[in-house]
Design a protein around this motif. Structure first.
Motif, PDB file in Angstrom:
ATOM      1  N   ARG A 266     -11.490  -3.164  12.802  1.00 43.83           N
ATOM      2  CA  ARG A 266     -10.367  -3.976  13.307  1.00 43.83           C
ATOM      3  C   ARG A 266      -9.081  -3.157  13.284  1.00 43.83           C
ATOM      4  O   ARG A 266      -8.296  -3.176  14.247  1.00 43.83           O
ATOM      5  CB  ARG A 266     -10.235  -5.233  12.434  1.00 43.83           C
ATOM      6  CG  ARG A 266      -9.114  -6.199  12.827  1.00 43.83           C
ATOM      7  CD  ARG A 266      -8.988  -7.285  11.763  1.00 43.83           C
ATOM      8  NE  ARG A 266      -8.007  -8.303  12.110  1.00 43.83           N
ATOM      9  CZ  ARG A 266      -8.304  -9.506  12.592  1.00 43.83           C
ATOM     10  NH1 ARG A 266      -9.575  -9.829  12.800  1.00 43.83           N
ATOM     11  NH2 ARG A 266      -7.348 -10.379  12.858  1.00 43.83           N
ATOM     12  N   LEU A 267      -8.883  -2.439  12.186  1.00 44.23           N
ATOM     13  CA  LEU A 267      -7.695  -1.599  12.057  1.00 44.23           C
ATOM     14  C   LEU A 267      -7.721  -0.487  13.103  1.00 44.23           C
ATOM     15  O   LEU A 267      -6.719  -0.232  13.787  1.00 44.23           O
ATOM     16  CB  LEU A 267      -7.633  -1.022  10.645  1.00 44.23           C
ATOM     17  CG  LEU A 267      -6.353  -0.330  10.197  1.00 44.23           C
ATOM     18  CD1 LEU A 267      -6.297  -0.278   8.676  1.00 44.23           C
ATOM     19  CD2 LEU A 267      -6.222   1.082  10.745  1.00 44.23           C
ATOM     20  N   ALA A 270      -6.782  -1.416  16.561  1.00 46.26           N
ATOM     21  CA  ALA A 270      -5.389  -1.801  16.761  1.00 46.26           C
ATOM     22  C   ALA A 270      -4.426  -0.628  16.705  1.00 46.26           C
ATOM     23  O   ALA A 270      -3.231  -0.807  16.955  1.00 46.26           O
ATOM     24  CB  ALA A 270      -4.997  -2.837  15.700  1.00 46.26           C
ATOM     25  N   ALA A 351      -8.543  -9.688   6.584  1.00 42.41           N
ATOM     26  CA  ALA A 351      -8.048  -9.444   7.943  1.00 42.41           C
ATOM     27  C   ALA A 351      -6.524  -9.555   7.982  1.00 42.41           C
ATOM     28  O   ALA A 351      -5.853  -8.813   8.718  1.00 42.41           O
ATOM     29  CB  ALA A 351      -8.687 -10.441   8.915  1.00 42.41           C
ATOM     30  N   ALA A 352      -5.963 -10.457   7.188  1.00 38.78           N
ATOM     31  CA  ALA A 352      -4.508 -10.599   7.146  1.00 38.78           C
ATOM     32  C   ALA A 352      -3.847  -9.328   6.616  1.00 38.78           C
ATOM     33  O   ALA A 352      -2.771  -8.933   7.086  1.00 38.78           O
ATOM     34  CB  ALA A 352      -4.123 -11.800   6.279  1.00 38.78           C
ATOM     35  N   VAL A 354      -5.025  -6.251   6.971  1.00 34.81           N
ATOM     36  CA  VAL A 354      -5.110  -5.277   8.059  1.00 34.81           C
ATOM     37  C   VAL A 354      -4.052  -5.562   9.110  1.00 34.81           C
ATOM     38  O   VAL A 354      -3.345  -4.655   9.575  1.00 34.81           O
ATOM     39  CB  VAL A 354      -6.514  -5.288   8.673  1.00 34.81           C
ATOM     40  CG1 VAL A 354      -6.551  -4.466   9.959  1.00 34.81           C
ATOM     41  CG2 VAL A 354      -7.539  -4.750   7.676  1.00 34.81           C
ATOM     42  N   ASP A 355      -3.924  -6.826   9.490  1.00 36.41           N
ATOM     43  CA  ASP A 355      -2.942  -7.187  10.520  1.00 36.41           C
ATOM     44  C   ASP A 355      -1.519  -6.907  10.051  1.00 36.41           C
ATOM     45  O   ASP A 355      -0.666  -6.487  10.846  1.00 36.41           O
ATOM     46  CB  ASP A 355      -3.098  -8.662  10.894  1.00 36.41           C
ATOM     47  CG  ASP A 355      -4.430  -8.962  11.574  1.00 36.41           C
ATOM     48  OD1 ASP A 355      -5.089  -8.003  12.031  1.00 36.41           O
ATOM     49  OD2 ASP A 355      -4.809 -10.145  11.633  1.00 36.41           O
ATOM     50  N   ALA A 356      -1.254  -7.119   8.767  1.00 36.22           N
ATOM     51  CA  ALA A 356       0.079  -6.832   8.241  1.00 36.22           C
ATOM     52  C   ALA A 356       0.372  -5.343   8.291  1.00 36.22           C
ATOM     53  O   ALA A 356       1.497  -4.931   8.613  1.00 36.22           O
ATOM     54  CB  ALA A 356       0.194  -7.350   6.800  1.00 36.22           C
ATOM     55  N   VAL A 358      -0.967  -3.174  10.428  1.00 35.24           N
ATOM     56  CA  VAL A 358      -0.792  -2.820  11.840  1.00 35.24           C
ATOM     57  C   VAL A 358       0.609  -3.202  12.315  1.00 35.24           C
ATOM     58  O   VAL A 358       1.296  -2.412  12.980  1.00 35.24           O
ATOM     59  CB  VAL A 358      -1.866  -3.500  12.702  1.00 35.24           C
ATOM     60  CG1 VAL A 358      -1.563  -3.324  14.187  1.00 35.24           C
ATOM     61  CG2 VAL A 358      -3.252  -2.938  12.371  1.00 35.24           C
ATOM     62  N   ALA A 359       1.057  -4.397  11.947  1.00 38.86           N
ATOM     63  CA  ALA A 359       2.392  -4.834  12.356  1.00 38.86           C
ATOM     64  C   ALA A 359       3.465  -3.964  11.717  1.00 38.86           C
ATOM     65  O   ALA A 359       4.453  -3.593  12.373  1.00 38.86           O
ATOM     66  CB  ALA A 359       2.596  -6.301  11.964  1.00 38.86           C
ATOM     67  N   GLN A 362       3.460  -0.544  13.363  1.00 43.48           N
ATOM     68  CA  GLN A 362       3.999  -0.653  14.722  1.00 43.48           C
ATOM     69  C   GLN A 362       5.518  -0.732  14.699  1.00 43.48           C
ATOM     70  O   GLN A 362       6.196  -0.132  15.539  1.00 43.48           O
ATOM     71  CB  GLN A 362       3.414  -1.894  15.419  1.00 43.48           C
ATOM     72  CG  GLN A 362       3.840  -2.046  16.872  1.00 43.48           C
ATOM     73  CD  GLN A 362       3.383  -0.894  17.759  1.00 43.48           C
ATOM     74  OE1 GLN A 362       2.285  -0.392  17.593  1.00 43.48           O
ATOM     75  NE2 GLN A 362       4.237  -0.469  18.684  1.00 43.48           N
TER      76      GLN A 362
END
Length: 376
Positions: A266-267, A270, A351-352, A354-356, A358-359, A362
């Motif tokens: 997932r990472l 992204a 997953a949260a 990983v998403d944090a 990535v954000a 970015q």
């Protein structure tokens, strides 16, 4: 100071498992010395024997093959320095991607050190290793890692075993990053010795083990009062050993490799298109990547301020952020290597998380691009 909200540095140390914490605290309430023959001493001895069986089961070893040490670094040093002496080695063979503990122990023997190159994908150059083995005079002590701590590259252990196993040479494997994530099966495999660590699988820091075959039973580093069947002196740290055992017994239930690999994928999906990922066949919990122009030191500080803990490689350099000898050995250009970040996931990752990351990363890219636009 508040604790970082999101921890993505499991290759440095995995958070303490609840089972390990419970075992550690319970053992701290016990009094005595495990070598004493009275009831208090026997209680501690039973605790250590139970943990030895738990660690042996995870490592695919026999109970008697497990020698508890104060750390993986100590286990590595015992294997290399003690092994060189015990087996009368003529030289030490390591790879260019070894952890500093392996390299420093090899130097400490005072013997010639032969360094095997890494290929661009991070794998050890097995053709070069085969040539070194064939041309050697005397017994070599071959000390290689199974999983690289910086890139997660998994070395072709079956081929290494096939090369070294049938020879007269001694094989030691640093399996610190492999324990609990790959099947070790030490008892049935070719290595004569293998090092593992507790805090990589959710045990407390300060406890490791050296796995030894019967013919390596005389490999010593610390003399003393006969503890660990005479193989490592010093009163055993029973509470830490109990934590190691409990973590070994519980780790598989918390760490599902398929789930962690899915988070890593997932990472990776992204990451920006210009990102360069280092290493070929990697363990599924780690990704080492770089975006050209975004230096790791700057990115790590910014991420830390956001409450995101990652690293740029090994955690054993006194907090220093410097060039990676592993990436250099893979032929990565210095200006790209200084942009490398290692994100390593584990049993607490979501997953949260990983998403944090990535954000957060970015936002770093966007700020840098804005500054570059203003400068233009």
């Amino acid at each position: 100071m508040t604790r970082p909200a999101i921890y993505l540095d499991h290759n440095a140390a995995s958070p303490l498992l609840p089972e390990a914490r419970s075992a550690l605290l319970a053992a701290l309430d016990l009094v005595g010395n495990p070598s004493s023959v009275h009831g208090h001493g026997r209680a501690l001895r039973n605790l250590i024997d139970t943990a030895r069986g738990q660690v042996a089961a995870l490592a695919g070893a026999e109970r008697k093959q497990v020698v508890f040490t104060g750390s993986a670094t100590e286990a590595i040093t015992q294997a290399i320095v003690g092994g060189a002496r015990s087996f009368a080695a003529s030289a030490i063979v390591i790879s260019a991607g070894e952890h500093a503990a392996v390299g420093k122990a090899a130097e400490a023997t005072g013997l010639p050190v032969i360094t095997i190159s890494l290929l661009p994908d991070g794998c050890i150059d097995l053709d070069q290793l085969a040539d070194v083995l064939a041309d050697a005079e005397g017994n070599l002590l071959v000390a290689l890692h199974w999983v690289n701590n910086e890139t997660g590259v998994v070395q072709p252990m079956a081929r290494i075993n096939a090369l070294v196993g049938p020879t007269r040479h001694t094989l030691f494997i640093d399996a610190v990053q492999a324990l609990g994530k790959l099947p070790l099966d030490f008892a049935a495999s070719a290595p004569d010795m293998m090092a593992i660590s507790g805090h990589k699988i959710g045990a407390p820091a300060g406890i490791g083990a050296l796995l030894v075959k019967a013919h390596a039973d005389l490999v010593r580093l610390i003399p003393g009062g006969g503890q660990e069947q005479g193989r490592r002196g010093g009163t055993e740290a029973a509470a830490l050993i109990a934590g190691f055992g409990a973590a070994a017994a519980a780790f598989a239930g918390h760490y599902e490799s398929a789930d962690v690999a899915a988070l890593t994928a997932r990472l990776e999906a992204a990451l920006p298109g210009e990102a360069v990922i280092f290493g070929g066949a990697r363990l599924g919990n780690v990704i080492n990547f770089a975006v050209p122009g975004v230096k790791s030191a700057t990115a790590m500080m910014a991420l830390d301020l956001m409450g995101l803990s990652v690293s740029s490689g090994s955690a054993c350099s006194s907090g220093k952020v410097g060039p990676s000898h592993v990436l250099a050995a893979m032929g990565v250009a210095p200006e790209l290597a200084e942009c490398a970040l290692r994100v390593s996931l584990g049993w607490t990752s979501t997953a949260a998380d990983v998403d944090a990351f990535v954000a957060g990363y970015q936002s770093i890219l966007e700020r840098q691009r804005a500054r570059q636009g203003q400068a233009a």
